[in-house]
Design an enzyme around this catalytic site. Structure first.
Site, PDB file in Angstrom:
ATOM      1  N   TYR A 100     -15.746   9.817  27.847  1.00 19.66           N
ATOM      2  CA  TYR A 100     -16.330   8.609  27.269  1.00 19.66           C
ATOM      3  C   TYR A 100     -17.068   9.023  26.000  1.00 19.66           C
ATOM      4  O   TYR A 100     -18.207   9.451  26.044  1.00 19.66           O
ATOM      5  CB  TYR A 100     -17.269   7.931  28.273  1.00 19.66           C
TER       6      TYR A 100
ATOM      7  N   ASP B 201     -12.107   6.515  27.067  1.00 16.92           N
ATOM      8  CA  ASP B 201     -12.565   5.656  25.980  1.00 16.92           C
ATOM      9  C   ASP B 201     -13.037   6.555  24.842  1.00 16.92           C
ATOM     10  O   ASP B 201     -14.109   7.143  24.906  1.00 16.92           O
ATOM     11  CB  ASP B 201     -13.700   4.757  26.485  1.00 16.92           C
TER      12      ASP B 201
ATOM     13  N   HIS C  27     -12.814  -4.039  28.609  1.00 16.85           N
ATOM     14  CA  HIS C  27     -11.636  -3.192  28.446  1.00 16.85           C
ATOM     15  C   HIS C  27     -10.574  -3.594  29.474  1.00 16.85           C
ATOM     16  O   HIS C  27     -10.896  -4.193  30.507  1.00 16.85           O
ATOM     17  CB  HIS C  27     -11.967  -1.719  28.692  1.00 16.85           C
TER      18      HIS C  27
END
Length: 255
Positions: free
Chosen positions: A106, A147, A248
Site C-alpha cells: 500500500y 494499491d 476501489h
C-alpha cells in the site's frame, strides 16, 4: 490460480462486502490493503470461516495489509518494507505461497504535494524499487501487487489534465513507477489490455462511479516467470456498485 488485490478501505466496516465477493469470486490468493484496524481487531475468524488462511499487519485507523490463501499454506517472509527501520506504517507484507513470492503493498498517497507527504512517498518508492531489484535477483517467481497510488499513463485516469499536480500523477511519481517496471516487471493488466480504458478506483464524490470518472492505481507487477503463464486479468468493477462498498474494486489475474 486466481490472485486478486483489493483495497477494502476498512476491513471491519466493509466485511459483508468482502465476504460476499470472496464467496462469489473465489480467488485462490487475495492481497488486501487499507485494513484500518489494529492487529487484534482483524476479523480472522470470519476470514477463516470463509475458507481462507491469512496473515496480516494491522494499524489503528490507517493503512494495514493482509494476504489470504484458500488452498495453499502461507509462509510469511516479512511484514515491513526493508530500508527504514523507523517507518512504522503498516504498508507491506510478503509471503511465499505455492512457490510464488507475493508482496502486498500500500504505497503512500503523497498529497498534499509538494511537501513532506510527497517526500515520504518518493522515499518509499525508492525503498520498494531497491527491494524489487533484490527480489528479481533471486530468480524466483514473484508478484508485487496492491494499491500503488499512481496512474502510470494518461490512459489510466479520467481527465488527466485535472491531475497534473496531484501526487498520484505528478511526473516524478510516474517516472518512479516506470523505473520500477523497467527492472523487468510486467504490468499484467496493460499486457493483456494495452489500449483499453481500465479503472480500479472511483471517488465517493460527484457521482464518480456513475460517470465512470475513475483511476487505475491498483496494479499487478509480475516477474518474467509469468510471461507465458498469464492467462487473464481484469477488474470486478461491479463490486464498486454494491452498497457500502470500498471506493476501489478488486483487481485479479489468472495464471
Amino acid at each position: 490460480m486466481k490472485i486478486a488485490t483489493y483495497n477494502v478501505n476498512g476491513v471491519n466496516g466493509r466485511l459483508p462486502v468482502l465476504l460476499r465477493w470472496l464467496e462469489e469470486s473465489k480467488p485462490d490468493v487475495v492481497c488486501l490493503q487499507e485494513l484500518k484496524a489494529p492487529q487484534e481487531k482483524f476479523p480472522e475468524q470470519a476470514i477463516k470461516d470463509a475458507g481462507y488462511n491469512c496473515i496480516w499487519h494491522g494499524q489503528k485507523s490507517w493503512n494495514g495489509v493482509a494476504i489470504l490463501s484458500r488452498k495453499h499454506a502461507i509462509e510469511e517472509v516479512c511484514r515491513a518494507l526493508p530500508g527504514d527501520p523507523e517507518d512504522l506504517h503498516s504498508r507491506y507484507i510478503e509471503a511465499k505461497i505455492d512457490g510464488i513470492t507475493i508482496g502486498c503493498l500500500y504505497l503512500p498517497n503523497g498529497n498534499p504535494a509538494p511537501g513532506p507527504k510527497l517526500d515520504y512517498k518518493m522515499a518509499w518508492f525508492k525503498r520498494l524499487t531497491a527491494h524489487a531489484k533484490d527480489l528479481l535477483s533471486r530468480g524466483e517467481p514473484t508478484i508485487l501487487t496492491g494499491d500503488y497510488n499512481v496512474m502510470p499513463t494518461e490512459l489510466d485516469v479520467y481527465k488527466p489534465e485535472k491531475w497534473v499536480d496531484d501526487a498520484l500523477f505528478r511526473p516524478e511519481v510516474r517516472e518512479a513507477f516506470h523505473t520500477l517496471v523497467a527492472q523487468g516487471w510486467t504490468d499484467a493488466l496493460r499486457k493483456l489490455h494495452p489500449g483499453e480504458k481500465i479503472y480500479t478506483f472511483w471517488d465517493y464524490f460527484r457521482n464518480a462511479f456513475g460517470r465512470d470518472a475513475g483511476l487505475r492505481i491498483d496494479h499487478f507487477l509480475l516477474s518474467s516467470h509469468f510471461d507465458k503463464k498469464l492467462k487473464s486479468a481484469g477488474v470486478d468493477k461491479y463490486v464498486r456498485g454494491w452498497e457500502k462498498s470500498s471506493d476501489h474494486a478488486p483487481v485479479w489475474i489468472e495464471i
